[in-house]
Scaffold this motif. Structure first.
Motif, PDB file in Angstrom:
ATOM      1  N   LEU B 126      31.296  39.220 -75.036  1.00  0.00           N
ATOM      2  CA  LEU B 126      32.124  38.241 -74.326  1.00  0.00           C
ATOM      3  C   LEU B 126      32.487  38.781 -72.949  1.00  0.00           C
ATOM      4  O   LEU B 126      32.657  39.988 -72.780  1.00  0.00           O
ATOM      5  CB  LEU B 126      33.420  37.982 -75.107  1.00  0.00           C
ATOM      6  N   PRO B 127      32.610  37.893 -71.970  1.00  0.00           N
ATOM      7  CA  PRO B 127      33.100  38.381 -70.676  1.00  0.00           C
ATOM      8  C   PRO B 127      34.535  38.883 -70.816  1.00  0.00           C
ATOM      9  O   PRO B 127      35.307  38.313 -71.581  1.00  0.00           O
ATOM     10  CB  PRO B 127      33.027  37.137 -69.772  1.00  0.00           C
ATOM     11  N   PRO B 128      34.887  39.957 -70.105  1.00  0.00           N
ATOM     12  CA  PRO B 128      36.230  40.540 -70.260  1.00  0.00           C
ATOM     13  C   PRO B 128      37.344  39.553 -69.918  1.00  0.00           C
ATOM     14  O   PRO B 128      38.373  39.530 -70.579  1.00  0.00           O
ATOM     15  CB  PRO B 128      36.215  41.733 -69.298  1.00  0.00           C
ATOM     16  N   GLU B 129      37.129  38.727 -68.899  1.00  0.00           N
ATOM     17  CA  GLU B 129      38.146  37.741 -68.540  1.00  0.00           C
ATOM     18  C   GLU B 129      37.658  36.370 -68.995  1.00  0.00           C
ATOM     19  O   GLU B 129      36.732  35.809 -68.406  1.00  0.00           O
ATOM     20  CB  GLU B 129      38.371  37.737 -67.020  1.00  0.00           C
ATOM     21  N   ALA B 130      38.266  35.830 -70.063  1.00  0.00           N
ATOM     22  CA  ALA B 130      37.834  34.524 -70.548  1.00  0.00           C
ATOM     23  C   ALA B 130      38.323  33.442 -69.592  1.00  0.00           C
ATOM     24  O   ALA B 130      39.495  33.406 -69.224  1.00  0.00           O
ATOM     25  CB  ALA B 130      38.380  34.285 -71.939  1.00  0.00           C
ATOM     26  N   VAL B 131      37.388  32.588 -69.171  1.00  0.00           N
ATOM     27  CA  VAL B 131      37.775  31.515 -68.252  1.00  0.00           C
ATOM     28  C   VAL B 131      38.429  30.378 -69.042  1.00  0.00           C
ATOM     29  O   VAL B 131      39.485  29.881 -68.698  1.00  0.00           O
ATOM     30  CB  VAL B 131      36.545  30.993 -67.480  1.00  0.00           C
ATOM     31  N   GLY B 132      37.771  29.977 -70.139  1.00  0.00           N
ATOM     32  CA  GLY B 132      38.334  28.920 -70.957  1.00  0.00           C
ATOM     33  C   GLY B 132      38.189  27.565 -70.286  1.00  0.00           C
ATOM     34  O   GLY B 132      37.751  27.443 -69.150  1.00  0.00           O
ATOM     35  N   LEU B 133      38.555  26.541 -71.043  1.00  0.00           N
ATOM     36  CA  LEU B 133      38.435  25.178 -70.526  1.00  0.00           C
ATOM     37  C   LEU B 133      39.803  24.562 -70.267  1.00  0.00           C
ATOM     38  O   LEU B 133      39.906  23.358 -70.044  1.00  0.00           O
ATOM     39  CB  LEU B 133      37.654  24.318 -71.534  1.00  0.00           C
ATOM     40  N   GLY B 134      40.845  25.394 -70.304  1.00  0.00           N
ATOM     41  CA  GLY B 134      42.211  24.886 -70.163  1.00  0.00           C
ATOM     42  C   GLY B 134      42.408  24.085 -68.886  1.00  0.00           C
ATOM     43  O   GLY B 134      42.945  22.978 -68.908  1.00  0.00           O
ATOM     44  N   ALA B 135      41.920  24.636 -67.759  1.00  0.00           N
ATOM     45  CA  ALA B 135      42.125  23.961 -66.472  1.00  0.00           C
ATOM     46  C   ALA B 135      41.371  22.630 -66.425  1.00  0.00           C
ATOM     47  O   ALA B 135      41.888  21.616 -65.965  1.00  0.00           O
ATOM     48  CB  ALA B 135      41.664  24.872 -65.328  1.00  0.00           C
ATOM     49  N   GLU B 136      40.125  22.680 -66.970  1.00  0.00           N
ATOM     50  CA  GLU B 136      39.282  21.480 -67.010  1.00  0.00           C
ATOM     51  C   GLU B 136      39.981  20.358 -67.788  1.00  0.00           C
ATOM     52  O   GLU B 136      40.006  19.200 -67.364  1.00  0.00           O
ATOM     53  CB  GLU B 136      37.955  21.846 -67.685  1.00  0.00           C
ATOM     54  N   ILE B 137      40.560  20.739 -68.944  1.00  0.00           N
ATOM     55  CA  ILE B 137      41.221  19.736 -69.794  1.00  0.00           C
ATOM     56  C   ILE B 137      42.470  19.201 -69.100  1.00  0.00           C
ATOM     57  O   ILE B 137      42.724  17.992 -69.086  1.00  0.00           O
ATOM     58  CB  ILE B 137      41.555  20.351 -71.157  1.00  0.00           C
ATOM     59  N   ALA B 138      43.245  20.118 -68.497  1.00  0.00           N
ATOM     60  CA  ALA B 138      44.465  19.679 -67.812  1.00  0.00           C
ATOM     61  C   ALA B 138      44.128  18.699 -66.690  1.00  0.00           C
ATOM     62  O   ALA B 138      44.852  17.731 -66.451  1.00  0.00           O
ATOM     63  CB  ALA B 138      45.209  20.897 -67.261  1.00  0.00           C
ATOM     64  N   ALA B 139      42.963  18.929 -66.022  1.00  0.00           N
ATOM     65  CA  ALA B 139      42.587  18.069 -64.902  1.00  0.00           C
ATOM     66  C   ALA B 139      42.223  16.661 -65.375  1.00  0.00           C
ATOM     67  O   ALA B 139      42.379  15.690 -64.639  1.00  0.00           O
ATOM     68  CB  ALA B 139      41.408  18.688 -64.150  1.00  0.00           C
ATOM     69  N   HIS B 140      41.699  16.556 -66.625  1.00  0.00           N
ATOM     70  CA  HIS B 140      41.245  15.259 -67.102  1.00  0.00           C
ATOM     71  C   HIS B 140      42.180  14.635 -68.120  1.00  0.00           C
ATOM     72  O   HIS B 140      41.841  13.632 -68.739  1.00  0.00           O
ATOM     73  CB  HIS B 140      39.843  15.379 -67.712  1.00  0.00           C
ATOM     74  N   LEU B 141      43.359  15.258 -68.307  1.00  0.00           N
ATOM     75  CA  LEU B 141      44.253  14.798 -69.365  1.00  0.00           C
ATOM     76  C   LEU B 141      44.686  13.352 -69.156  1.00  0.00           C
ATOM     77  O   LEU B 141      44.871  12.596 -70.114  1.00  0.00           O
ATOM     78  CB  LEU B 141      45.486  15.716 -69.418  1.00  0.00           C
ATOM     79  N   ASP B 142      44.824  12.926 -67.865  1.00  0.00           N
ATOM     80  CA  ASP B 142      45.364  11.580 -67.620  1.00  0.00           C
ATOM     81  C   ASP B 142      44.386  10.475 -67.994  1.00  0.00           C
ATOM     82  O   ASP B 142      44.791   9.327 -68.151  1.00  0.00           O
ATOM     83  CB  ASP B 142      45.783  11.452 -66.144  1.00  0.00           C
ATOM     84  N   ILE B 143      43.095  10.792 -68.176  1.00  0.00           N
ATOM     85  CA  ILE B 143      42.176   9.733 -68.626  1.00  0.00           C
ATOM     86  C   ILE B 143      41.938   9.794 -70.133  1.00  0.00           C
ATOM     87  O   ILE B 143      41.188   8.983 -70.678  1.00  0.00           O
ATOM     88  CB  ILE B 143      40.805   9.792 -67.896  1.00  0.00           C
TER      89      ILE B 143
END
Lengths: 99, 321
Positions: B126-143
């Motif tokens: 695994l990459p040492p710093e996990a990027v994750g999809l948290g930001a992606e989800i937060a950006a699309h939460l309103d739809i």
């Protein structure tokens, strides 16, 4: 520290003591009936004290209501399950401990 | 602040060690009943661990399904196992199984080692710093139609995962049903305490399930948690000796079982036919669609779990004749 914080802390610590005593009872008491006694005491009173302590910190009455509901449900479940376990133990022939 | 951090660190360490210890005891103990009790204890500790990892949704699911319903299902299986053992007069066979070591017993060990090596390799690569999809989800939460990111992922962004999970649960019940009929009800009466408890708790549990279903749109909760609470209400009623009427176990029961997966598949087909991707909801109707999907899923999950507890196809008059 606000006075309500002090009361909360005292209630939470008192609740913790009940849970500790209940755990000791569960580990050290001689038979299933006395252990149930210790356990339900801890659950009922200990959790009640904890809920009282937390309710003082609650932000709204809705939270207080939810906390109270949790306590009531645990009271109901704890007492009933203790009765069921003790009844089953009696039926299957576990004799109550005598000195 | 230092003292609080130290306390949390101590708590987490004790929790982690306790989990490993209880897991080992669960696997190592020879008494099946004790093993199940330890498994339930493991589930509750695991739920605490999820809370500490800031994942209250998984904690709820673990406590309700992992510890509660699975524990009850295992107990029911054990009761059936013991009943069949005494029927065949072969009680005590299970305990002596471990003593004679057969060569084939090494096969699982080898498989487990291979799996462990694979998992270890995956973990190390695994990459040492996990990027994750948290930001992606937060950006699309309103739809997404909901404001709880977990529900948004489960029902909208990756709805097909949940669709497949519903099918898995359904297939599990089909497997149990194909093995045989429901266990004959024992003669022992439930007693006034269990009866009263079921009468008081069943409506409360149904209410809690509805609450969890509704609150899932903006806070921890959702179909699986609500469904397992609904299933628990069913288990409690079944334990107290209640059995569904014969006319309810025929078509209505089967309809309730397929309501969740059926609605999911229907919505998936409609979204495909209207030119969108599979389970891609129009943002305007996403909230409503998610609520419908979750409501039917809750019903199906609850009924499936309760039906699993029966341990076989329910008897009804049509089949007995």
């Amino acid at each position: 520290m606000m006075p309500s914080d002090c009361i909360s802390a005292a209630l939470l610590i008192a609740g913790g003591i009940f849970f500790l005593a209940g755990t000791f009872g569960l580990l050290r008491f001689p038979d299933v009936y006395t252990r149930l006694h210790a356990l339900t005491k801890a659950d009922n009173v200990g959790l009640g004290l904890m809920v009282a302590g937390l309710a003082l910190q609650a932000e709204s009455w809705a939270v207080v209501g939810k906390l109270l509901l949790i306590w009531l449900l645990v009271l109901l479940a704890g007492a009933s399950v203790a009765h069921l376990v003790a009844g089953q133990a009696l039926r299957t022939g576990t004799r109550p401990w005598k000195r | 602040m230092e003292a609080v951090n130290l306390m949390l660190w101590t708590f987490d360490t004790l929790l982690g060690l306790g989990l490993l210890w209880v897991a080992w005891r669960t696997l190592a103990c020879a008494d099946l009943f004790k093993g199940i009790v330890l498994f339930v204890a493991f589930g509750l500790l695991m739920a605490l661990a999820w809370v500490r990892l800031d994942a209250p949704d998984i904690a709820l699911a673990e406590a309700a399904i992992g510890a509660g319903v699975t524990g009850a299902l295992l107990m029911a299986a054990l009761a059936r196992l013991r009943a069949s053992e005494t029927d065949e007069g072969s009680a005590g066979q299970l305990g002596s199984e471990g003593s004679d070591a057969e060569p084939s017993q090494w096969l699982p060990v080898v498989i487990l080692l291979v799996v462990a090596a694979g998992l270890g390799h995956a973990l190390l690569s695994l990459p040492p710093e996990a990027v994750g999809l948290g930001a992606e989800i937060a950006a699309h939460l309103d739809i997404s139609g909901v404001s709880n990111p977990v529900t948004a992922v489960l029902l909208n962004f990756r709805g097909y995962d949940t669709l497949l999970e519903m099918v898995v649960l359904f297939v599990a019940l089909l497997g149990v049903w194909s093995l045989g009929r429901e266990i004959e009800q024992g003669a022992s009466a439930p007693g006034p305490v269990l009866d009263t408890l079921a009468r008081i708790l069943a409506p409360v549990l149904i209410l809690v399930a509805a609450y969890l279903l509704w609150v899932g749109a903006h806070a921890p909760g959702g179909a699986f948690q609500a469904g397992s609470v609904l299933g628990a209400a069913g288990l409690l009623l079944l334990l107290a000796g209640w059995r569904p009427r014969a006319d309810l176990t025929a078509r209505p029961l089967r309809l309730a079982l397929v309501a969740g997966p059926g609605t999911f598949v229907a919505v998936a087909v409609v979204t495909l036919l209207t030119g969108a991707w599979l389970l891609e909801f129009p943002p305007k109707h996403a909230g409503t669609l998610i609520l419908i999907l979750e409501a039917t899923a809750t019903l199906s999950i609850g009924v499936t779990l309760a039906a699993l507890f029966l341990g076989g196809r329910p008897r009804h008059d049509q089949e007995l004749r």
